[in-house]
Design an enzyme around this catalytic site. Structure first.
Site, PDB file in Angstrom:
ATOM      1  N   GLY A 118       0.823  -1.208   0.000  1.00 10.41           N
ATOM      2  CA  GLY A 118       0.000   0.000   0.000  1.00 10.41           C
ATOM      3  C   GLY A 118       0.852   1.250   0.000  1.00 10.41           C
ATOM      4  O   GLY A 118       0.495   2.262  -0.614  1.00 10.41           O
ATOM      5  N   ASP A 119       1.975   1.192   0.683  1.00  8.36           N
ATOM      6  CA  ASP A 119       2.927   2.301   0.684  1.00  8.36           C
ATOM      7  C   ASP A 119       3.865   2.244  -0.522  1.00  8.36           C
ATOM      8  O   ASP A 119       4.050   3.234  -1.233  1.00  8.36           O
ATOM      9  CB  ASP A 119       3.773   2.260   1.967  1.00  8.36           C
ATOM     10  CG  ASP A 119       2.981   2.607   3.206  1.00  8.36           C
ATOM     11  OD1 ASP A 119       2.439   3.708   3.264  1.00  8.36           O
ATOM     12  OD2 ASP A 119       2.913   1.764   4.116  1.00  8.36           O
TER      13      ASP A 119
END
Length: 396
Positions: A174-175
């Site tokens: 997600g990052d």
């Protein structure tokens, strides 16, 4: 000199998504100035450490994604530090931040303010849910982390065993995936500016990035109306494409095309399977039975034996842990392990190298991560952009 050696980036980011984005740029030669809040990036103290947490300046988390940057500690709530920041913006090419929407506006340092100072500036943000400038939604302003993005974007729903709960992907995709996309957007904006002289706003949302990462779920649902869910290590439209237990570990086998399937059956000494299930639809309809047949065979072999038997004929690989990655000659030949100085320790720390390879300006980690406020004197006494300095040196 790296490919981006004429680029100065003001990096207001912290934790993982923003620092990973600017790390990619730093590895490619950009002068990345990490502007840190009082006390520094909150992950400076995160473990692990090489030896002594009390003696070492920061842990592995910070070192890994902040290597090759310069540090300046500023409190943007004060007039003096706000002016110091603006003086950096005057000579910057890019500003990157990963605050909640509206945070920079509280300091009167939002995109519109900075663009007035530097019309060619590229201003980039990484947020959980994007910025209203590029598409306003009710979620903006909410905090987000990797776990939240993976849950909302459909990644967790398709990850994990069939009979188990939704599972987070191990790395912080997600990052990290959002960060990589943001770096692509920044470089596209730089290219546009070179052609037109225009700066612009670049915005990448973690939720959006996860929808993009799970792209197959979108077209699957569009086509059949059924939301995809967990299938363990298998694939919804390919078989065999799975992990199998060996006598001493696990291997993955991707023998889904007809030729590879025939070769796998030969290695198993199972011509009956090759004859009975010659085409992909046949194998998909009978995948559970065939998975059991393959698994019974692999359990009788070691991982080395399976790889030796199939390698070069059928796509196969052992499931490696990190110690095995450290020993793999491929990883060393590709310079995917890099040693950097660890301040306060007697030994170096190893971080992941750059996966981007270039023949003339090969990216690489360009030194350790900075100490907090390490470069104050050289930055605030330097009114000339990195690009101007290097062009002058080149002229000489």
């Amino acid at each position: 000199m790296g490919a981006l050696a004429d680029l100065r980036v003001i990096d207001l980011t912290q934790v993982l998504s923003g620092p990973y984005c600017t790390m990619l740029l730093a590895d490619m030669g950009a002068d990345v100035v990490k502007v840190e809040r009082p006390g520094g990036d909150m992950i400076r103290s995160n473990p692990p450490f090489v030896d002594d947490p009390e003696a070492e300046a920061y842990g592995g988390y910070f070192q890994s994604v902040n290597r090759g940057k310069r540090s300046l500690e500023l409190d943007l709530r004060t007039d003096e530090d706000r002016e110091a920041f603006l003086s950096l913006v005057d000579h910057a090419d890019v500003v990157v931040e990963n605050f909640k929407a509206g945070t920079m506006e509280k300091f009167d340092l939002g995109y519109e303010t900075l663009r007035e100072r530097n019309p060619q500036l590229i201003y980039s943000s990484i947020r959980g849910f994007g910025d209203p400038r590029t598409g306003e939604t009710h979620r903006q302003g909410q905090p987000s982390f990797d776990l939240i993005a993976q849950a909302l974007g459909g990644v967790m729903e398709i990850t994990g065993p069939e009979d188990g709960p939704p599972t987070k992907v191990g790395p912080g995709v997600g990052d990290i995936f959002t960060a990589a996309l943001n770096a692509v957007g920044i470089l596209a904006a730089v290219h546009h500016r070179e052609r037109t002289g225009e700066g612009q706003y670049v915005d990448t949302a973690m939720y959006d990035a996860m929808v993009s990462l799970a792209e197959r779920t979108v077209y699957q649902y569009s086509c059949d109306g059924e939301p995809p869910t967990r299938q363990g290590n298998s694939h919804p439209t390919l078989f065999p494409y799975d992990a199998f237990e060996a006598a001493d570990g696990h291997v993955v086998v991707a023998a889904f095309n007809d030729r590879h399937w025939q070769t796998l059956c030969e290695a198993m000494d199972r011509p009956d399977l090759a004859a009975a299930y010659p085409a992909t639809p046949d194998r998909l309809r009978n995948r559970e039975q065939l998975r059991a047949e393959i698994a019974e065979w692999t359990r009788q072999q070691t991982t080395d034996d399976l790889v030796e038997l199939l390698d070069g004929r059928v796509p196969v690989a052992p499931v490696q842990d990190t110690s095995e990655i450290f020993e793999d000659p491929h990883v060393h030949a590709r310079e995917m392990l890099a040693d950097v100085t660890q301040p306060g320790a007697d030994d170096e720390m190893t971080v992941a190298g750059s996966p981007i390879k270039m023949t003339e300006t090969n990216p690489r980690p360009r030194g350790r991560a900075p100490l907090l406020d390490e470069h104050r004197e050289e930055l605030l006494g330097d009114e000339e952009s990195t690009g101007d300095r290097q062009r002058a040196e080149s002229d000489d």
